[in-house]
Every structure is written in structure tokens, then in C-alpha cells.
Motif scaffolding. Structure first.
Motif, PDB file in Angstrom:
ATOM      1  N   ALA A 176     -20.002  12.290 -18.357  1.00 14.90           N
ATOM      2  CA  ALA A 176     -18.626  12.684 -18.678  1.00 14.90           C
ATOM      3  C   ALA A 176     -18.503  13.047 -20.154  1.00 14.90           C
ATOM      4  O   ALA A 176     -17.807  14.002 -20.516  1.00 14.90           O
ATOM      5  N   SER A 177     -19.188  12.291 -21.015  1.00 19.82           N
ATOM      6  CA  SER A 177     -19.160  12.579 -22.455  1.00 19.82           C
ATOM      7  C   SER A 177     -19.839  13.913 -22.753  1.00 19.82           C
ATOM      8  O   SER A 177     -19.378  14.674 -23.618  1.00 19.82           O
ATOM      9  N   ILE A 178     -20.930  14.208 -22.042  1.00 19.52           N
ATOM     10  CA  ILE A 178     -21.626  15.480 -22.245  1.00 19.52           C
ATOM     11  C   ILE A 178     -20.735  16.648 -21.846  1.00 19.52           C
ATOM     12  O   ILE A 178     -20.636  17.652 -22.561  1.00 19.52           O
ATOM     13  N   VAL A 179     -20.060  16.500 -20.701  1.00 19.94           N
ATOM     14  CA  VAL A 179     -19.133  17.550 -20.258  1.00 19.94           C
ATOM     15  C   VAL A 179     -18.006  17.714 -21.268  1.00 19.94           C
ATOM     16  O   VAL A 179     -17.595  18.843 -21.587  1.00 19.94           O
ATOM     17  N   GLY A 180     -17.502  16.591 -21.799  1.00 20.02           N
ATOM     18  CA  GLY A 180     -16.438  16.662 -22.798  1.00 20.02           C
ATOM     19  C   GLY A 180     -16.878  17.402 -24.046  1.00 20.02           C
ATOM     20  O   GLY A 180     -16.103  18.190 -24.618  1.00 20.02           O
ATOM     21  N   SER A 181     -18.119  17.177 -24.483  1.00 13.91           N
ATOM     22  CA  SER A 181     -18.607  17.846 -25.696  1.00 13.91           C
ATOM     23  C   SER A 181     -18.814  19.342 -25.479  1.00 13.91           C
ATOM     24  O   SER A 181     -18.738  20.125 -26.426  1.00 13.91           O
ATOM     25  N   LYS A 182     -19.059  19.730 -24.222  1.00 12.91           N
ATOM     26  CA  LYS A 182     -19.267  21.154 -23.931  1.00 12.91           C
ATOM     27  C   LYS A 182     -17.953  21.896 -23.717  1.00 12.91           C
ATOM     28  O   LYS A 182     -17.840  23.074 -24.068  1.00 12.91           O
ATOM     29  N   THR A 183     -16.977  21.221 -23.144  1.00 12.59           N
ATOM     30  CA  THR A 183     -15.718  21.883 -22.802  1.00 12.59           C
ATOM     31  C   THR A 183     -14.586  21.538 -23.766  1.00 12.59           C
ATOM     32  O   THR A 183     -13.530  22.166 -23.710  1.00 12.59           O
ATOM     33  N   PHE A 184     -14.821  20.544 -24.624  1.00  8.12           N
ATOM     34  CA  PHE A 184     -13.786  20.030 -25.525  1.00  8.12           C
ATOM     35  C   PHE A 184     -12.601  19.455 -24.742  1.00  8.12           C
ATOM     36  O   PHE A 184     -11.476  19.401 -25.230  1.00  8.12           O
ATOM     37  N   LEU A 185     -12.896  19.046 -23.503  1.00  6.90           N
ATOM     38  CA  LEU A 185     -11.920  18.371 -22.665  1.00  6.90           C
ATOM     39  C   LEU A 185     -12.503  17.012 -22.298  1.00  6.90           C
ATOM     40  O   LEU A 185     -13.529  16.937 -21.615  1.00  6.90           O
ATOM     41  N   TYR A 186     -11.870  15.950 -22.728  1.00  8.64           N
ATOM     42  CA  TYR A 186     -12.405  14.612 -22.487  1.00  8.64           C
ATOM     43  C   TYR A 186     -11.597  13.842 -21.442  1.00  8.64           C
ATOM     44  O   TYR A 186     -12.149  13.033 -20.701  1.00  8.64           O
ATOM     45  N   PHE A 187     -10.310  14.086 -21.396  1.00 11.76           N
ATOM     46  CA  PHE A 187      -9.468  13.342 -20.466  1.00 11.76           C
ATOM     47  C   PHE A 187      -9.872  13.609 -19.017  1.00 11.76           C
ATOM     48  O   PHE A 187     -10.020  12.678 -18.211  1.00 11.76           O
TER      49      PHE A 187
END
Length: 219
Positions: A176-187
Motif C-alpha cells: 500500500a505504501s509503494i502504491v501511495g508513493s507512485k500515485t501520491f494517493l495514500y488514503f
């Protein structure tokens, strides 16, 4: 507030792959921790005082220090002290198994002591060896009585498994953190992972209740 769940849809398969990592880690840690917990509980009720003190000391160490510190010590200290470059998943399993054993041993010890002493005395009077008595008479009853507590420990271990993301294990939270860093969406990815964890906990809870009902019927 503008949510963009559609932006993480392409990454859902990547996140879902973390379920296998999380389950692998949880199952291995639970099995090893349970086996070590049984051994440790028998040590604690032993009449050999040095062994008993060792068991109490072990439990106090692992219950008295933060789990995340234990994970870090095993992951970072083992390569320094032994030269063995331990994989992150292996380090996490070792840390969780050792930590879980300390808690499980107390639960099992309580379950053993709760078994009627008359059964132990009767078995010994009939000449049943101590090892066989524990394996065939005492431990089965103790496990049956403490099953809800063991299920709670497994659930806690499943949730706490997210801590291994701190040492780079690509579990659900790490992905989830990796996806957040790629999309700039964390929620959005974190909410998705939270729902997955919740679903797994519900399944585990249901399974534990079914097993508990079957054990009660077998009485």
C-alpha cells in the motif's frame, strides 16, 4: 475531500499479492510460536528450578520489550554478529515466533494448571509416564479450554504482522505504501488494505468459533 479510488485500480492485483506474503508469515509464525509456547510452558511448570527460572526470564524479556525492537535486533544485529545476511521475511518470522511463544506459553501454562489435579495424580498412580500423560491427557484438555485465547493470539499476530513492513517485507501494508508513493494517493490504498485485514480477521474469527463448537460437541 476528493477520493480517487479509480486511480489505484491498476495496482489492486499488486496489493492483493501481499495477502499471500501476510498469510505465509502469519501461518509460519503461529505454528512455530505455538510449538515453542508448549515447550516453554512445560519448562515453567517443571520442578527443575534453573529451567523454571530460564522460562520466566525468557517470558519477561519478550513481554517487556517492544516487538518492533525485537524485529530490528534480529534483522540488523544477526548480520553484524554472525555475518549471515538474513532475509527480511525470515527475520520477521523468527521475531514474531519468539515473541508469540512468550505469550502463548503463559496461556498454555494456565490451561495446564486448570486441568483437575486428580487426573494427573490418577495417571501417575497407574504408572503412566510423565511425557505420555502430558501428551495424551493433560495437553489435549488444556488446549481445548484455552482455544479462544489462542485464537485471539492468532488474530493479534495477523494484525501485528504489518510491522514487518518496517524491514522491507512486501506484505499488504508495504505494498500500500509503494502504491501511495507512485500515485501520491495514500488514503485509498491504505483503506483497501484495512478492509483486507478486516476480512481476514473475520474469517479467522469465524473459523475459531466453528472449531470451538466442534470441540464442545466432542465432550
Amino acid at each position: 475531500m476528493h477520493l480517487q479510488f479509480n486511480q489505484i485500480v491498476p495496482y489492486i492485483p499488486f496489493i492483493l499479492q501481499g495477502i499471500l506474503v501476510t498469510l505465509q508469515f502469519t501461518i509460519l509464525s503461529t505454528i512455530i510460536g505455538f510449538i515453542l509456547g508448549i515447550v516453554l510452558s512445560l519448562i515453567k511448570i517443571s520442578t527443575i528450578k534453573p529451567l523454571k527460572w530460564l522460562g520466566v526470564f525468557y517470558t519477561s524479556i519478550f513481554r517487556g520489550t517492544p516487538l518492533i525492537l525485537q524485529i530490528a535486533l534480529i534483522y540488523y544485529a544477526i548480520p553484524q554478529l554472525t555475518g549471515y545476511d538474513i532475509p527480511a521475511l525470515q527475520a520477521g518470522v523468527i521475531a514474531f515466533a519468539l515473541n508469540s511463544a512468550a505469550y502463548v506459553s503463559e496461556t498454555i501454562r494456565g490451561g495446564i494448571l486448570a486441568v483437575d489435579k486428580g487426573q494427573r495424580e490418577a495417571a501417575l498412580s497407574l504408572g503412566v509416564p510423565y511425557r505420555q500423560m502430558m501428551k495424551d491427557i493433560i495437553l489435549p484438555q488444556a488446549i481445548k479450554n484455552i482455544l479462544p485465547a489462542l485464537a485471539n493470539e492468532s488474530i493479534a499476530l495477523l494484525k501485528d504482522s504489518a510491522l514487518v513492513s518496517t524491514i522491507g517485507v512486501t506484505d499488504l501494508l508495504r505494498r500500500a505504501s509503494i502504491v501511495g508513493s507512485k500515485t501520491f494517493l495514500y488514503f485509498e490504498p491504505l483503506i483497501l488494505v484495512g478492509l483486507i485485514y478486516y476480512g481476514m480477521v473475520l474469517i479467522l474469527t469465524f473459523g475459531a468459533r466453528v472449531l470451538e463448537r466442534r470441540l464442545r460437541r466432542s465432550d
